[in-house]
Scaffold this motif. Sequence first.
Motif, PDB file in Angstrom:
ATOM      1  N   PRO B  86       0.819  -1.204   0.000  1.00  0.00           N
ATOM      2  CA  PRO B  86       0.000   0.000   0.000  1.00  0.00           C
ATOM      3  C   PRO B  86       0.857   1.260   0.000  1.00  0.00           C
ATOM      4  CG  PRO B  86       0.087  -0.959   2.184  1.00  0.00           C
ATOM      5  CD  PRO B  86       0.837  -1.880   1.298  1.00  0.00           C
ATOM      6  N   VAL B  87       0.211   2.398  -0.202  1.00  0.00           N
ATOM      7  CA  VAL B  87       0.917   3.685  -0.185  1.00  0.00           C
ATOM      8  C   VAL B  87       1.388   3.959   1.237  1.00  0.00           C
ATOM      9  CG1 VAL B  87       0.681   6.144  -0.637  1.00  0.00           C
ATOM     10  CG2 VAL B  87      -0.597   4.488  -2.017  1.00  0.00           C
ATOM     11  N   ASN B  89       2.965   6.072   4.528  1.00  0.00           N
ATOM     12  CA  ASN B  89       2.558   7.315   5.171  1.00  0.00           C
ATOM     13  C   ASN B  89       3.594   8.412   4.891  1.00  0.00           C
ATOM     14  OD1 ASN B  89       1.394   9.211   6.731  1.00  0.00           O
ATOM     15  ND2 ASN B  89       1.834   8.211   8.694  1.00  0.00           N
ATOM     16  N   ASN B  90       3.518   8.966   3.724  1.00  0.00           N
ATOM     17  CA  ASN B  90       4.470   9.979   3.311  1.00  0.00           C
ATOM     18  C   ASN B  90       4.109  11.318   3.963  1.00  0.00           C
ATOM     19  OD1 ASN B  90       6.146  11.753   2.003  1.00  0.00           O
ATOM     20  ND2 ASN B  90       5.903  10.753  -0.005  1.00  0.00           N
ATOM     21  N   PHE B  95      -3.309  13.383   2.892  1.00  0.00           N
ATOM     22  CA  PHE B  95      -4.247  12.284   2.642  1.00  0.00           C
ATOM     23  C   PHE B  95      -5.646  12.723   3.078  1.00  0.00           C
ATOM     24  CE2 PHE B  95      -0.211  10.039   3.053  1.00  0.00           C
ATOM     25  CZ  PHE B  95      -0.265   9.160   1.991  1.00  0.00           C
ATOM     26  N   ARG B  99      -4.653   9.276   7.182  1.00  0.00           N
ATOM     27  CA  ARG B  99      -3.300   8.820   6.908  1.00  0.00           C
ATOM     28  C   ARG B  99      -3.222   7.300   6.996  1.00  0.00           C
ATOM     29  NH1 ARG B  99      -0.702  13.521   6.664  1.00  0.00           N
ATOM     30  NH2 ARG B  99       1.174  12.560   5.868  1.00  0.00           N
ATOM     31  N   GLN B 105       3.498  -4.353   5.302  1.00  0.00           N
ATOM     32  CA  GLN B 105       2.915  -4.210   3.965  1.00  0.00           C
ATOM     33  C   GLN B 105       1.392  -4.296   3.982  1.00  0.00           C
ATOM     34  OE1 GLN B 105       4.676  -3.626   0.944  1.00  0.00           O
ATOM     35  NE2 GLN B 105       6.168  -3.115   2.492  1.00  0.00           N
ATOM     36  N   ASP B 107      -2.132  -1.971   5.164  1.00  0.00           N
ATOM     37  CA  ASP B 107      -2.759  -0.808   5.768  1.00  0.00           C
ATOM     38  C   ASP B 107      -3.766  -1.331   6.784  1.00  0.00           C
ATOM     39  OD1 ASP B 107      -3.955   1.490   6.455  1.00  0.00           O
ATOM     40  OD2 ASP B 107      -4.165   2.272   4.417  1.00  0.00           O
TER      41      ASP B 107
END
Lengths: 292, 293
Positions: B86-87, B89-90, B95, B99, B105, B107
């Motif tokens: 998943p994307v 937490n940049n 978001f 977030r 790997q 969410d």
Amino acid sequence: MSRLSIRSFSSSPIASKVGYSTVQPVHHLIPIKKQTLGKRFPELNIPKDDIRSPQYKPKDVYQDRVNEYYQNVLKSDLLLHYYEHDSEAVTGNKARSWGEFSPYAVYRRDRKPKGLSRATRDIKPVTPRNIPELTGISINLYNKAALEESWINISARLQLAQITNVKPKVVYNKSNVLPWKVRQGKECGCKVELEGRDMTRFLSTLVELVLPRIRTFKGIKDSSGDKSGNITFGLSPEEIKFFPEIENFQELFPNLFGFHLTFKTNAGTDERARTLLTSLGLPFYKEVKNVQ
Amino acid sequence: MWKSGLRKYSAAASSTASAGNSTSISSTLLLTRNPVITADVSKFEAQYYKYQNELWKRLMWTFPSWFYYRKGTISEQAFRELNPGPVFNNPNIEFPRGRPVVVHQRDRRFKQELKLPKTYKEVSQEKKEGGETAAEEEGAKEDNLSRQIVPNSRITKADESKDLASLERQLSRTLYLIIQENSKWTLPTFKEEQVAQGDDTKDSSVTPLHTLAEQGLYKIGGNSINYFNVSNTPCHVHKSESTREYFIKSHILSGRFVPQSESIKFLWLTKEELGEYLEKDYYKEIEHLLSDI
């Protein structure tokens, strides 16, 4: 507020180690400060089977084929099969009194039942209220190898968890027997109690996939049972290989362990329990003794 | 010990009980075909199961991919290609929907969705889109050992053609055998052949009710039926002035009912359908014996 108690869905460290998590699962998503738990927060004391409870775990997750068969077909058949006109309960062999008039018998324990050391249960006629039913399956795995190397028990627990979908409980030795290397408080295996859908899924796997592939399997011994309707038999490590969860990942299970299965029923007698289990697909065979 | 003295439910024995008068005893066969497949669930039930199942998946632990796919193996690479992470937490990204909280790997705000090897549905759809003919598919079926397992339809040919005499109809329901001999549909009923008076006391002349039912069944339906008699005890008695019909319950296990004379017609019906064919009072009386599923 501490964020440690937020449910993490996994318990191995972040640097993902290869291994099996041995921590009990926690089914809550709400951070709880245990110190503050008390009468002031009644919503935190909701029973586990209530969906509002943070510990709620869904049970009716799919259509239960085996239970459906039991409810729709077997139940009425078993009732008719065991119907006996004007039947009454047969009283078991009970402890006897020492007589009313002896002053020495006032605080004395009752006499043992005639011819036996233990009292036996009453055998009640089968009515719509007590039709024989499979109430649970308990699996006991005694792991001798874990007596010397306790880490071996982890693979035993993993094996059982894979087969049954239930987290096994660890069993510890209760006494010291030095010649067997049995030490009090040491891990010596694990156990699982199956109920509901876990039980029926395990039963159907066992009856449809595992037992038919064991070449030497004749059935469960006719003499197995504890006289009150609980029937036990064992599976060896070679036979456990046939469980699909193990069979397809054999390289992940270098050590396999045999275990004992106990089918717990409310049948009351072994004969009735055998009828029930036969109708659920478990064969029985008569043991031939003293053949010359 | 449990009183296991066999109680004989026999035609002759009961006729002596009703001594003298001309009450005839007969044995009625309640021959059932048990459901072959799981019961049909109502819409509400299906929704309930789906809801519980989704909740279950939401609360499941993260799939231990590190256990099944060892680091550095080809299978691990294939798994990663199928299931990209998943994307993360940049901190530099906004978001709007909250977030992501990524661990292993996954969410953990949502259920974990794993992509597994394609299901038979997807494969067959792809084949259809690709324009593969049915004959080619069949050819592939025969020689390919690792072919896709395609479950049979819950609706059979007998259902489509509304063949009421077929044993392969209504697979999710219990079916009951009824026959028609003289323009009236009934459950198969067999009278005991008349025994000369005075012979009743002799054991040799006594036919137990379940034997009577068996003999009768073979007589009208042929020997190609393999059946299981649930109990020698009758499960019901239908009384009228001059008759007593005792119901013997059995299940058909294999084989089929082949009428032995041309005058006999037969049907395999569910509970509701029986209500249309049997007499109303009679059906009302035996309704509780029949399975809803």
